[in-house]
Scaffold this motif. Structure first.
Motif, PDB file in Angstrom:
ATOM      1  N   ARG A   8     -12.560 -12.930   6.705  1.00  8.45           N
ATOM      2  CA  ARG A   8     -12.474 -12.113   5.521  1.00  8.45           C
ATOM      3  C   ARG A   8     -12.932 -10.747   5.699  1.00  8.45           C
ATOM      4  NH1 ARG A   8     -15.635 -16.884   3.784  1.00  8.45           N
ATOM      5  NH2 ARG A   8     -14.300 -18.579   2.592  1.00  8.45           N
ATOM      6  N   ALA A   9     -13.752 -10.697   6.650  1.00 11.07           N
ATOM      7  CA  ALA A   9     -14.103  -9.439   7.040  1.00 11.07           C
ATOM      8  C   ALA A   9     -12.855  -8.510   7.692  1.00 11.07           C
ATOM      9  CB  ALA A   9     -15.284  -9.237   7.880  1.00 11.07           C
ATOM     10  N   VAL A  10     -12.169  -9.166   8.474  1.00  9.72           N
ATOM     11  CA  VAL A  10     -10.963  -8.557   9.113  1.00  9.72           C
ATOM     12  C   VAL A  10      -9.900  -8.358   7.936  1.00  9.72           C
ATOM     13  CG1 VAL A  10      -9.024  -8.666  10.553  1.00  9.72           C
ATOM     14  CG2 VAL A  10     -11.349  -9.561  11.248  1.00  9.72           C
ATOM     15  N   ALA A  11      -9.945  -9.181   7.152  1.00  8.19           N
ATOM     16  CA  ALA A  11      -8.848  -8.858   5.853  1.00  8.19           C
ATOM     17  C   ALA A  11      -9.184  -7.847   5.257  1.00  8.19           C
ATOM     18  CB  ALA A  11      -8.472 -10.030   5.415  1.00  8.19           C
ATOM     19  N   GLY A  12     -10.485  -7.729   4.557  1.00 12.25           N
ATOM     20  CA  GLY A  12     -10.987  -6.556   3.937  1.00 12.25           C
ATOM     21  C   GLY A  12     -10.599  -5.354   4.510  1.00 12.25           C
ATOM     22  N   GLY A  13     -11.027  -5.270   5.876  1.00 12.46           N
ATOM     23  CA  GLY A  13     -11.205  -4.026   6.523  1.00 12.46           C
ATOM     24  C   GLY A  13      -9.700  -3.594   6.558  1.00 12.46           C
ATOM     25  N   ALA A  14      -8.738  -4.368   6.982  1.00 10.10           N
ATOM     26  CA  ALA A  14      -7.327  -4.210   6.880  1.00 10.10           C
ATOM     27  C   ALA A  14      -6.728  -3.714   5.583  1.00 10.10           C
ATOM     28  CB  ALA A  14      -6.549  -5.264   7.530  1.00 10.10           C
ATOM     29  N   VAL A  15      -7.144  -4.171   4.576  1.00 13.63           N
ATOM     30  CA  VAL A  15      -6.706  -3.808   3.109  1.00 13.63           C
ATOM     31  C   VAL A  15      -7.199  -2.309   3.042  1.00 13.63           C
ATOM     32  CG1 VAL A  15      -7.044  -4.039   0.704  1.00 13.63           C
ATOM     33  CG2 VAL A  15      -6.501  -5.939   2.270  1.00 13.63           C
ATOM     34  N   LEU A  16      -8.539  -2.052   3.193  1.00 10.51           N
ATOM     35  CA  LEU A  16      -9.035  -0.712   3.225  1.00 10.51           C
ATOM     36  C   LEU A  16      -8.372   0.329   3.780  1.00 10.51           C
ATOM     37  CD1 LEU A  16     -12.739  -1.655   2.959  1.00 10.51           C
ATOM     38  CD2 LEU A  16     -11.428  -0.750   1.100  1.00 10.51           C
ATOM     39  N   LEU A  17      -8.250  -0.113   5.430  1.00  9.18           N
ATOM     40  CA  LEU A  17      -7.517   0.841   6.050  1.00  9.18           C
ATOM     41  C   LEU A  17      -6.162   0.936   5.428  1.00  9.18           C
ATOM     42  CD1 LEU A  17      -8.547  -0.167   9.873  1.00  9.18           C
ATOM     43  CD2 LEU A  17      -8.952   1.981   8.598  1.00  9.18           C
ATOM     44  N   GLY A  18      -5.131   0.135   5.165  1.00 13.01           N
ATOM     45  CA  GLY A  18      -3.923   0.398   4.894  1.00 13.01           C
ATOM     46  C   GLY A  18      -3.707   0.910   3.508  1.00 13.01           C
ATOM     47  N   LEU A  19      -4.584   0.678   2.482  1.00 10.71           N
ATOM     48  CA  LEU A  19      -4.497   1.269   1.194  1.00 10.71           C
ATOM     49  C   LEU A  19      -4.907   2.837   1.433  1.00 10.71           C
ATOM     50  CD1 LEU A  19      -5.758  -1.257  -1.178  1.00 10.71           C
ATOM     51  CD2 LEU A  19      -3.336  -0.523  -0.684  1.00 10.71           C
ATOM     52  N   GLY A  20      -5.963   2.952   1.998  1.00  9.81           N
ATOM     53  CA  GLY A  20      -6.619   4.595   2.294  1.00  9.81           C
ATOM     54  C   GLY A  20      -5.772   5.429   3.134  1.00  9.81           C
ATOM     55  N   LEU A  21      -5.014   4.757   3.887  1.00 11.23           N
ATOM     56  CA  LEU A  21      -4.147   5.666   4.901  1.00 11.23           C
ATOM     57  C   LEU A  21      -2.496   5.828   4.200  1.00 11.23           C
ATOM     58  CD1 LEU A  21      -5.342   4.451   8.255  1.00 11.23           C
ATOM     59  CD2 LEU A  21      -5.826   6.815   7.135  1.00 11.23           C
ATOM     60  N   LEU A  22      -2.407   5.069   3.335  1.00  6.07           N
ATOM     61  CA  LEU A  22      -1.103   5.021   2.575  1.00  6.07           C
ATOM     62  C   LEU A  22      -0.753   6.364   1.928  1.00  6.07           C
ATOM     63  CD1 LEU A  22       1.191   2.839   2.123  1.00  6.07           C
ATOM     64  CD2 LEU A  22       0.045   2.809  -0.395  1.00  6.07           C
ATOM     65  N   PRO A  23      -1.527   7.180   1.470  1.00  2.00           N
ATOM     66  CA  PRO A  23      -1.101   8.429   1.051  1.00  2.00           C
ATOM     67  C   PRO A  23      -0.775   9.333   2.050  1.00  2.00           C
ATOM     68  CG  PRO A  23      -3.234   7.592  -0.234  1.00  2.00           C
ATOM     69  CD  PRO A  23      -2.983   6.700   1.023  1.00  2.00           C
ATOM     70  N   VAL A  24      -1.754   9.380   3.159  1.00  2.34           N
ATOM     71  CA  VAL A  24      -1.369  10.565   4.201  1.00  2.34           C
ATOM     72  C   VAL A  24      -0.563  10.047   5.733  1.00  2.34           C
ATOM     73  CG1 VAL A  24      -3.639  11.338   3.507  1.00  2.34           C
ATOM     74  CG2 VAL A  24      -3.580   9.322   5.361  1.00  2.34           C
ATOM     75  N   LEU A  25      -0.150   8.665   5.636  1.00  2.00           N
ATOM     76  CA  LEU A  25       0.626   8.455   6.897  1.00  2.00           C
ATOM     77  C   LEU A  25       2.005   8.068   6.404  1.00  2.00           C
ATOM     78  CD1 LEU A  25      -2.114   6.423   8.944  1.00  2.00           C
ATOM     79  CD2 LEU A  25      -1.029   8.727   9.477  1.00  2.00           C
ATOM     80  N   PRO A  26       3.180   8.279   7.051  1.00  2.00           N
ATOM     81  CA  PRO A  26       4.277   7.821   6.759  1.00  2.00           C
ATOM     82  C   PRO A  26       4.586   6.271   6.521  1.00  2.00           C
ATOM     83  CG  PRO A  26       4.527   9.003   8.939  1.00  2.00           C
ATOM     84  CD  PRO A  26       3.061   8.744   8.489  1.00  2.00           C
ATOM     85  N   ALA A  27       5.211   5.857   5.650  1.00  2.00           N
ATOM     86  CA  ALA A  27       5.493   4.550   5.304  1.00  2.00           C
ATOM     87  C   ALA A  27       5.522   3.576   6.606  1.00  2.00           C
ATOM     88  CB  ALA A  27       6.593   4.158   4.432  1.00  2.00           C
ATOM     89  N   GLY A  28       4.965   2.421   6.588  1.00  2.00           N
ATOM     90  CA  GLY A  28       5.158   1.394   7.682  1.00  2.00           C
ATOM     91  C   GLY A  28       4.004   1.583   8.693  1.00  2.00           C
ATOM     92  N   VAL A  29       3.562   2.927   8.828  1.00  7.20           N
ATOM     93  CA  VAL A  29       2.420   3.118   9.798  1.00  7.20           C
ATOM     94  C   VAL A  29       0.961   2.693   9.355  1.00  7.20           C
ATOM     95  CG1 VAL A  29       1.246   5.095  11.131  1.00  7.20           C
ATOM     96  CG2 VAL A  29       3.870   5.276  10.667  1.00  7.20           C
ATOM     97  N   PRO A  30       0.439   2.852   8.153  1.00 10.59           N
ATOM     98  CA  PRO A  30      -0.682   2.261   7.631  1.00 10.59           C
ATOM     99  C   PRO A  30      -0.843   0.797   8.212  1.00 10.59           C
ATOM    100  CG  PRO A  30       0.288   3.652   5.970  1.00 10.59           C
ATOM    101  CD  PRO A  30       1.416   3.357   7.052  1.00 10.59           C
ATOM    102  N   VAL A  31       0.317  -0.044   8.090  1.00  9.50           N
ATOM    103  CA  VAL A  31       0.209  -1.199   8.351  1.00  9.50           C
ATOM    104  C   VAL A  31      -0.106  -1.424   9.884  1.00  9.50           C
ATOM    105  CG1 VAL A  31       1.528  -3.595   8.684  1.00  9.50           C
ATOM    106  CG2 VAL A  31       1.743  -2.125   6.516  1.00  9.50           C
ATOM    107  N   LEU A  32       0.390  -0.700  10.865  1.00 14.30           N
ATOM    108  CA  LEU A  32      -0.018  -0.666  12.281  1.00 14.30           C
ATOM    109  C   LEU A  32      -1.544  -0.276  12.405  1.00 14.30           C
ATOM    110  CD1 LEU A  32       3.274   0.966  13.485  1.00 14.30           C
ATOM    111  CD2 LEU A  32       2.902  -1.607  13.287  1.00 14.30           C
ATOM    112  N   VAL A  33      -1.831   0.728  11.696  1.00 15.50           N
ATOM    113  CA  VAL A  33      -3.344   1.046  12.036  1.00 15.50           C
ATOM    114  C   VAL A  33      -4.277   0.133  11.371  1.00 15.50           C
ATOM    115  CG1 VAL A  33      -4.951   2.990  11.280  1.00 15.50           C
ATOM    116  CG2 VAL A  33      -2.667   3.409  11.754  1.00 15.50           C
ATOM    117  N   ALA A  34      -3.721  -0.760  10.310  1.00 15.94           N
ATOM    118  CA  ALA A  34      -4.694  -1.594   9.651  1.00 15.94           C
ATOM    119  C   ALA A  34      -4.930  -2.759  10.627  1.00 15.94           C
ATOM    120  CB  ALA A  34      -3.810  -2.177   8.564  1.00 15.94           C
ATOM    121  N   ALA A  35      -4.151  -2.868  11.789  1.00 18.75           N
ATOM    122  CA  ALA A  35      -4.601  -4.085  12.803  1.00 18.75           C
ATOM    123  C   ALA A  35      -5.669  -3.571  13.751  1.00 18.75           C
ATOM    124  CB  ALA A  35      -3.264  -3.966  13.817  1.00 18.75           C
TER     125      ALA A  35
END
Length: 240
Positions: free
Chosen positions: A193-220
């Protein structure tokens, strides 16, 4: 009952093959219907009918397929979309290592069986008490899911083409909704659950500043970060 209709468990109790078949069909049908959502999402992201169907026929790993078309729909480049799908699909290689020992299939069959090594077939096969039951569960789940997933993918893609703009109908949310529905039951431990929650925060937080598709990679990065934090916490506990 004869040996052809009865699977023996480790403790000697009998388990009918029909029960294993029922388990496999239940999973195959339940998850296979989600192919409709993928077909709609893929068509809405701009892929053609044949490209959509080819993904289900040749790739056949739902989460990776949704990640790929989701990144493309958001305007991401082909490399970022493919990379995200690849990282999600890597888990199937680990399933394959375990299933190769459990199923012990003939060498000539293994390349074909590899196409069906996914979350659902691994779960059903590994839940069985014997090799015979595992093989039955793997084949029934794989066959039913592969057939239904591809049929519903075709139906979803055709339906999306018929209704036109999927965004106007809100069908662009179908893919992510199905993906979350499949993922949620798998998060059983605090670490997961912690990994999933952290991935969500990273993905959504970086969505406005990184190109589409890249936040998913960083969320890993959420996975090694959580594991590192737990390791540090465990080490402090030992030092006390």
């Amino acid at each position: 009952m004869t040996d052809t209709t009865l699977t023996k468990t480790r403790d000697g109790e009998g388990k009918p093959d029909s029960a294993v078949v029922r388990d496999g069909l239940g999973v195959g049908v339940a998850v296979g219907l989600s192919g409709f959502a993928f077909g709609v999402t893929s068509a809405g992201s701009g892929l053609t009918l044949w490209q959509t169907c080819a993904l289900s026929l040749l790739v056949f790993t739902g989460a990776s397929q949704f990640a790929l078309v989701g990144a493309l729909a958001a305007g991401g480049g082909a490399f970022a979309a493919a990379a995200g799908a690849f990282f999600l699909g890597v888990r199937n290689a680990f399933y394959g290592l375990r299933l190769s020992q459990v199923l012990a299939l003939p060498r000539a069959v293994r390349p074909f069986a590899a196409q069906w090594v996914i979350d659902e077939t691994a779960a059903v096969a590994l839940a069985q008490p014997t090799r015979r039951a595992a093989r039955i569960g793997f084949v029934v789940t794989g066959l039913s899911l592969y057939a239904l997933w591809n049929l519903t993918t075709l139906a979803g893609a055709l339906g999306a083409e018929a209704i036109g703009d999927t965004d106007a109908w809100g069908l662009d949310a179908a893919g992510p909704a199905v993906f979350l529905a499949l993922l949620a039951p798998m998060l059983k431990t605090t670490t997961e659950r912690a990994v999933a929650g952290g991935a969500v925060l990273l993905g959504l937080g970086l969505l406005p500043v990184l190109p589409a598709g890249v936040p998913v990679l960083v969320a890993a990065l959420a996975a090694p970060t959580v594991l590192w934090a737990e390791g540090r916490r465990g080490k402090r506990g030992e030092d006390r």
